[in-house]
Design a protein around this motif. Structure first.
Motif, PDB file in Angstrom:
ATOM      1  N   THR A  56     -59.741 -34.883 -26.997  1.00  0.00           N
ATOM      2  CA  THR A  56     -61.093 -35.304 -27.268  1.00  0.00           C
ATOM      3  C   THR A  56     -61.116 -36.910 -26.508  1.00  0.00           C
ATOM      4  OG1 THR A  56     -61.433 -34.430 -29.293  1.00  0.00           O
ATOM      5  CG2 THR A  56     -62.630 -36.439 -28.945  1.00  0.00           C
ATOM      6  N   ILE A  57     -60.135 -37.568 -26.702  1.00  0.00           N
ATOM      7  CA  ILE A  57     -60.123 -39.136 -26.122  1.00  0.00           C
ATOM      8  C   ILE A  57     -60.115 -38.930 -24.852  1.00  0.00           C
ATOM      9  CG2 ILE A  57     -58.555 -41.126 -25.703  1.00  0.00           C
ATOM     10  CD1 ILE A  57     -57.772 -40.949 -28.722  1.00  0.00           C
ATOM     11  N   ALA A  58     -59.436 -38.097 -23.914  1.00  0.00           N
ATOM     12  CA  ALA A  58     -59.548 -37.771 -22.718  1.00  0.00           C
ATOM     13  C   ALA A  58     -60.885 -37.392 -22.110  1.00  0.00           C
ATOM     14  CB  ALA A  58     -58.793 -36.599 -22.272  1.00  0.00           C
ATOM     15  N   GLY A  59     -61.575 -36.513 -23.095  1.00  0.00           N
ATOM     16  CA  GLY A  59     -62.913 -36.295 -22.549  1.00  0.00           C
ATOM     17  C   GLY A  59     -63.806 -37.419 -22.974  1.00  0.00           C
ATOM     18  N   ILE A  60     -63.882 -38.294 -23.716  1.00  0.00           N
ATOM     19  CA  ILE A  60     -64.493 -39.398 -24.111  1.00  0.00           C
ATOM     20  C   ILE A  60     -64.576 -40.412 -23.015  1.00  0.00           C
ATOM     21  CG2 ILE A  60     -64.739 -41.479 -25.425  1.00  0.00           C
ATOM     22  CD1 ILE A  60     -64.164 -39.731 -28.060  1.00  0.00           C
ATOM     23  N   ILE A  61     -63.164 -40.410 -22.379  1.00  0.00           N
ATOM     24  CA  ILE A  61     -62.900 -41.331 -21.484  1.00  0.00           C
ATOM     25  C   ILE A  61     -63.987 -41.045 -20.208  1.00  0.00           C
ATOM     26  CG2 ILE A  61     -61.194 -42.263 -19.513  1.00  0.00           C
ATOM     27  CD1 ILE A  61     -59.199 -42.275 -21.787  1.00  0.00           C
ATOM     28  N   ALA A  62     -63.720 -39.790 -19.811  1.00  0.00           N
ATOM     29  CA  ALA A  62     -64.158 -39.179 -18.292  1.00  0.00           C
ATOM     30  C   ALA A  62     -65.976 -39.172 -18.839  1.00  0.00           C
ATOM     31  CB  ALA A  62     -63.953 -37.821 -18.298  1.00  0.00           C
ATOM     32  N   HIS A  63     -66.484 -39.016 -19.814  1.00  0.00           N
ATOM     33  CA  HIS A  63     -67.713 -39.018 -20.205  1.00  0.00           C
ATOM     34  C   HIS A  63     -68.444 -40.712 -20.109  1.00  0.00           C
ATOM     35  CE1 HIS A  63     -71.419 -39.012 -22.636  1.00  0.00           C
ATOM     36  NE2 HIS A  63     -71.663 -37.842 -22.074  1.00  0.00           N
ATOM     37  N   THR A  64     -67.652 -41.372 -20.694  1.00  0.00           N
ATOM     38  CA  THR A  64     -67.883 -43.018 -20.859  1.00  0.00           C
ATOM     39  C   THR A  64     -67.949 -43.562 -19.472  1.00  0.00           C
ATOM     40  OG1 THR A  64     -66.922 -43.208 -22.886  1.00  0.00           O
ATOM     41  CG2 THR A  64     -67.496 -45.274 -21.725  1.00  0.00           C
ATOM     42  N   LEU A  65     -67.003 -43.178 -18.383  1.00  0.00           N
ATOM     43  CA  LEU A  65     -66.929 -43.737 -17.160  1.00  0.00           C
ATOM     44  C   LEU A  65     -67.691 -43.040 -16.085  1.00  0.00           C
ATOM     45  CD1 LEU A  65     -63.045 -44.532 -17.005  1.00  0.00           C
ATOM     46  CD2 LEU A  65     -64.968 -45.977 -17.877  1.00  0.00           C
ATOM     47  N   HIS A  66     -68.187 -41.721 -16.487  1.00  0.00           N
ATOM     48  CA  HIS A  66     -68.966 -40.822 -15.447  1.00  0.00           C
ATOM     49  C   HIS A  66     -68.042 -40.579 -14.484  1.00  0.00           C
ATOM     50  CE1 HIS A  66     -72.640 -41.686 -18.085  1.00  0.00           C
ATOM     51  NE2 HIS A  66     -72.321 -43.211 -17.705  1.00  0.00           N
ATOM     52  N   PRO A  68     -65.285 -37.995 -12.160  1.00  0.00           N
ATOM     53  CA  PRO A  68     -64.898 -36.632 -12.137  1.00  0.00           C
ATOM     54  C   PRO A  68     -63.779 -36.314 -13.055  1.00  0.00           C
ATOM     55  CG  PRO A  68     -65.353 -37.681  -9.872  1.00  0.00           C
ATOM     56  CD  PRO A  68     -65.389 -38.762 -10.967  1.00  0.00           C
ATOM     57  N   PHE A  69     -63.903 -35.190 -13.793  1.00  0.00           N
ATOM     58  CA  PHE A  69     -62.814 -34.862 -14.573  1.00  0.00           C
ATOM     59  C   PHE A  69     -62.218 -33.569 -14.113  1.00  0.00           C
ATOM     60  CE2 PHE A  69     -61.710 -33.623 -19.266  1.00  0.00           C
ATOM     61  CZ  PHE A  69     -60.534 -34.668 -19.224  1.00  0.00           C
ATOM     62  N   GLY A  94     -62.088 -42.287  -8.367  1.00  0.00           N
ATOM     63  CA  GLY A  94     -62.086 -42.438  -9.712  1.00  0.00           C
ATOM     64  C   GLY A  94     -61.936 -41.262 -10.519  1.00  0.00           C
ATOM     65  N   ALA A  95     -61.466 -40.162  -9.712  1.00  0.00           N
ATOM     66  CA  ALA A  95     -61.152 -38.827 -10.553  1.00  0.00           C
ATOM     67  C   ALA A  95     -60.110 -39.062 -11.776  1.00  0.00           C
ATOM     68  CB  ALA A  95     -60.848 -37.754  -9.425  1.00  0.00           C
ATOM     69  N   ILE A  96     -60.403 -38.183 -12.652  1.00  0.00           N
ATOM     70  CA  ILE A  96     -59.470 -38.195 -13.668  1.00  0.00           C
ATOM     71  C   ILE A  96     -58.653 -36.831 -13.987  1.00  0.00           C
ATOM     72  CG2 ILE A  96     -59.194 -38.246 -16.107  1.00  0.00           C
ATOM     73  CD1 ILE A  96     -61.268 -40.268 -16.359  1.00  0.00           C
ATOM     74  N   LEU A  97     -57.435 -36.701 -13.925  1.00  0.00           N
ATOM     75  CA  LEU A  97     -56.749 -35.572 -14.188  1.00  0.00           C
ATOM     76  C   LEU A  97     -56.349 -35.479 -15.328  1.00  0.00           C
ATOM     77  CD1 LEU A  97     -55.422 -32.863 -13.292  1.00  0.00           C
ATOM     78  CD2 LEU A  97     -53.802 -34.106 -12.254  1.00  0.00           C
ATOM     79  N   PHE A  98     -56.653 -34.606 -16.352  1.00  0.00           N
ATOM     80  CA  PHE A  98     -56.064 -34.543 -17.836  1.00  0.00           C
ATOM     81  C   PHE A  98     -55.151 -33.098 -17.720  1.00  0.00           C
ATOM     82  CE2 PHE A  98     -56.425 -32.429 -21.985  1.00  0.00           C
ATOM     83  CZ  PHE A  98     -55.685 -33.468 -22.648  1.00  0.00           C
ATOM     84  N   ILE A  99     -53.984 -33.594 -18.181  1.00  0.00           N
ATOM     85  CA  ILE A  99     -52.817 -32.416 -18.200  1.00  0.00           C
ATOM     86  C   ILE A  99     -52.532 -32.280 -19.741  1.00  0.00           C
ATOM     87  CG2 ILE A  99     -50.764 -31.502 -17.524  1.00  0.00           C
ATOM     88  CD1 ILE A  99     -50.868 -33.091 -15.035  1.00  0.00           C
ATOM     89  N   ASP A 100     -52.982 -31.199 -20.362  1.00  0.00           N
ATOM     90  CA  ASP A 100     -52.562 -30.741 -21.480  1.00  0.00           C
ATOM     91  C   ASP A 100     -51.025 -30.174 -21.694  1.00  0.00           C
ATOM     92  OD1 ASP A 100     -52.976 -30.622 -24.210  1.00  0.00           O
ATOM     93  OD2 ASP A 100     -53.885 -28.612 -24.447  1.00  0.00           O
ATOM     94  N   GLU A 101     -50.342 -30.575 -22.786  1.00  0.00           N
ATOM     95  CA  GLU A 101     -48.978 -30.376 -22.711  1.00  0.00           C
ATOM     96  C   GLU A 101     -48.205 -30.729 -21.784  1.00  0.00           C
ATOM     97  OE1 GLU A 101     -48.386 -27.025 -25.706  1.00  0.00           O
ATOM     98  OE2 GLU A 101     -50.181 -26.160 -24.960  1.00  0.00           O
ATOM     99  N   GLY A 120     -53.253 -44.069  -6.634  1.00  0.00           N
ATOM    100  CA  GLY A 120     -54.443 -44.205  -7.570  1.00  0.00           C
ATOM    101  C   GLY A 120     -55.789 -43.149  -6.897  1.00  0.00           C
ATOM    102  N   ILE A 121     -54.996 -41.996  -6.328  1.00  0.00           N
ATOM    103  CA  ILE A 121     -55.858 -40.834  -6.071  1.00  0.00           C
ATOM    104  C   ILE A 121     -56.337 -40.038  -7.321  1.00  0.00           C
ATOM    105  CG2 ILE A 121     -55.866 -38.752  -5.169  1.00  0.00           C
ATOM    106  CD1 ILE A 121     -53.874 -39.379  -3.084  1.00  0.00           C
ATOM    107  N   VAL A 122     -55.528 -40.221  -8.261  1.00  0.00           N
ATOM    108  CA  VAL A 122     -56.017 -39.866  -9.509  1.00  0.00           C
ATOM    109  C   VAL A 122     -55.811 -40.538 -10.829  1.00  0.00           C
ATOM    110  CG1 VAL A 122     -56.230 -37.151  -8.901  1.00  0.00           C
ATOM    111  CG2 VAL A 122     -54.236 -38.299 -10.066  1.00  0.00           C
ATOM    112  N   THR A 123     -56.460 -40.874 -11.694  1.00  0.00           N
ATOM    113  CA  THR A 123     -55.900 -41.387 -12.861  1.00  0.00           C
ATOM    114  C   THR A 123     -55.312 -40.305 -13.782  1.00  0.00           C
ATOM    115  OG1 THR A 123     -57.559 -43.609 -12.832  1.00  0.00           O
ATOM    116  CG2 THR A 123     -56.419 -42.727 -15.102  1.00  0.00           C
TER     117      THR A 123
END
Length: 420
Positions: A56-66, A68-69, A94-101, A120-123
């Motif tokens: 949820t926090i990962a999604g909130i960060i991407a949504h708030t910063l607008h 690419p997720f 500014g792309a964000i890469l979320f990796i679960d587990e 810094g290619i991805v956060t």
């Protein structure tokens, strides 16, 4: 007909103000909230139990910063998928890469992330239920900030239930009344996702008069599990009871407390890891095979998983409980570390220093060193400790068959020097 989106997903907030729990991260003035509000966050690792808000926090960060997720699951993604996302992110500032587990990524998969994170290619936002110090390699860990998520309190879970009743159209339409919530909270094990999924099951069961009682919840869940709250004091109480039962050589009690954890959905690696620690802390040289057994158990259950892992855990549990006990290794390292703190950095005696260069040899490095294998019984009675600690005994063998053998051997070698 399109599949219904689960309640837990429907309830997932997109703003920090709507997040329940994790006030230390999401509350006013918190470090993570400040970073998000300023529009720039570092790569982070979110570490905490299941269902407490990592995704949820990962999604909130991407949504708030607008931003690419991109999302990857470490269970189903490999190096190929990681590289594909990185290639795509090169064209998305500014792309964000979320990796679960993320703890399930092997070294090669984690190494594939390093360059992109460093440049810094991805956060990177990684989520893990395991201690990242053990499960994330040091190179990647040094490039990320670790945030620890706390277990959700009963008050947090109650608030989540009330929010679902008030805001979700489908749950509101069911007209539920929460008469009792203990079963919902205990069966969820502190996992918000489980809690909401269970509430949805109860709503679909159409309870009489819409009244949600513990009996209704247990019936809807279709099995009466041993209640075990992974999010509260009971988690620590039961693991404590388990460890003390093993230390106390009671296999029956140890099996019971372990079964409570298994039935409650405790992470199999958590149980196995604690047995690895106990094998050295409480058994040690009284039975050196205990550590071999415990380590093999940790590796095996990590590969097998539940339910078959239950058998492996049981074998190790009973073996450790039935092993002779000794805490001599704990006492020994404690005494040695106390000496280090008391006496500071004592110089290595010249005769046991290595002398790879002529200068070092001329300075006396290695002079008069007695190579053990050149002497009778492969032993020479020489001093290995710094002068300030000469003759200090740190290891006192325990009073058990195996360590008594070690005691006799050491006494034979060192005569009266160490008073074995």
């Amino acid at each position: 007909m399109a599949p219904t989106i689960p309640l837990a997903e429907r309830m997932r907030p997109t703003r920090l103000d709507d997040l329940i729990g994790q006030e230390h991260l999401a509350g006013k003035g918190s470090i993570l909230r400040n970073a998000i509000e300023h529009g720039k966050i570092p790569s982070i690792i979110l570490w905490g139990p299941p269902g407490v808000g990592k995704t949820t926090i990962a999604g909130i960060i991407a949504h708030t910063l607008h931003a690419p997720f991109h999302t990857l699951s470490a269970i189903s993604s490999g190096v190929k998928e990681v590289r594909a996302v990185i290639d795509e992110a090169r064209e998305q500032p500014g792309a964000i890469l979320f990796i679960d587990e993320i703890h399930r990524f092997n070294k090669g998969q984690q190494d594939a992330l390093l360059g992109a994170v460093e440049k810094g290619i991805v956060t990177l936002i990684g989520a893990t239920t395991e201690n990242p110090s053990f499960e994330v390699n040091s190179a990647l860990l040094s490039r990320a900030q670790v945030y620890v998520l706390k277990p959700l309190s009963d008050a947090d879970l109650e608030k989540l239930l009330q929010t679902a009743l008030e805001k979700d159209p489908e749950i509101r339409a069911a007209g539920l009344q929460l008469v009792e919530t203990a079963a919902l909270i205990n069966l969820s094990g502190g996992d918000a996702r489980k809690l909401l999924n269970l509430l949805e099951i109860v709503a679909q069961s159409d309870p009489p008069g819409g009244k949600v009682t513990d009996a209704v919840v247990m019936n809807a869940a279709q099995k009466k599990v041993a209640l075990y709250d992974k999010s509260g004091d009971q988690h620590y109480d039961i693991i404590s009871a388990f460890i003390k039962s093993l230390r106390g050589s009671d296999p029956n009690a140890a099996l019971y407390w372990m079964a409570r954890m298994i039935e409650g959905g405790e992470d199999v690696k958590f149980i196995a890891r604690r047995m690895v620690i106990l094998a050295s802390e409480d058994i040690g040289n009284a039975n050196p095979t205990a550590l071999v057994m415990a380590n093999a158990t940790f590796e095996a259950v990590n590969k097998i998983g539940y339910p078959e892992a239950n058998i492996i855990l049981s074998q190790c549990c009973t073996y450790l409980a039935c092993s002779p006990k000794s805490n001599a290794a704990v006492a020994a390292i404690g005494a040695a570390m106390a000496a280090v703190r008391k006496y500071g950095d004592q110089p290595v005696p010249l005769h046991i220093r290595n002398a790879p260069t002529r200068l070092m040899k001329n300075m006396g490095y290695g002079k008069d060193y007695q190579y053990s294998h050149n002497y009778e019984n492969n032993f020479s009675q020489q001093e290995y400790l710094p002068e300030a600690l000469a003759g200090t005994k740190f290891y006192e063998p325990g009073h058990n068959a195996r360590e008594e053998e070690l005691r006799r051997y050491l006494k034979q070698l060192w005569k009266d020097k160490y008073q074995y």
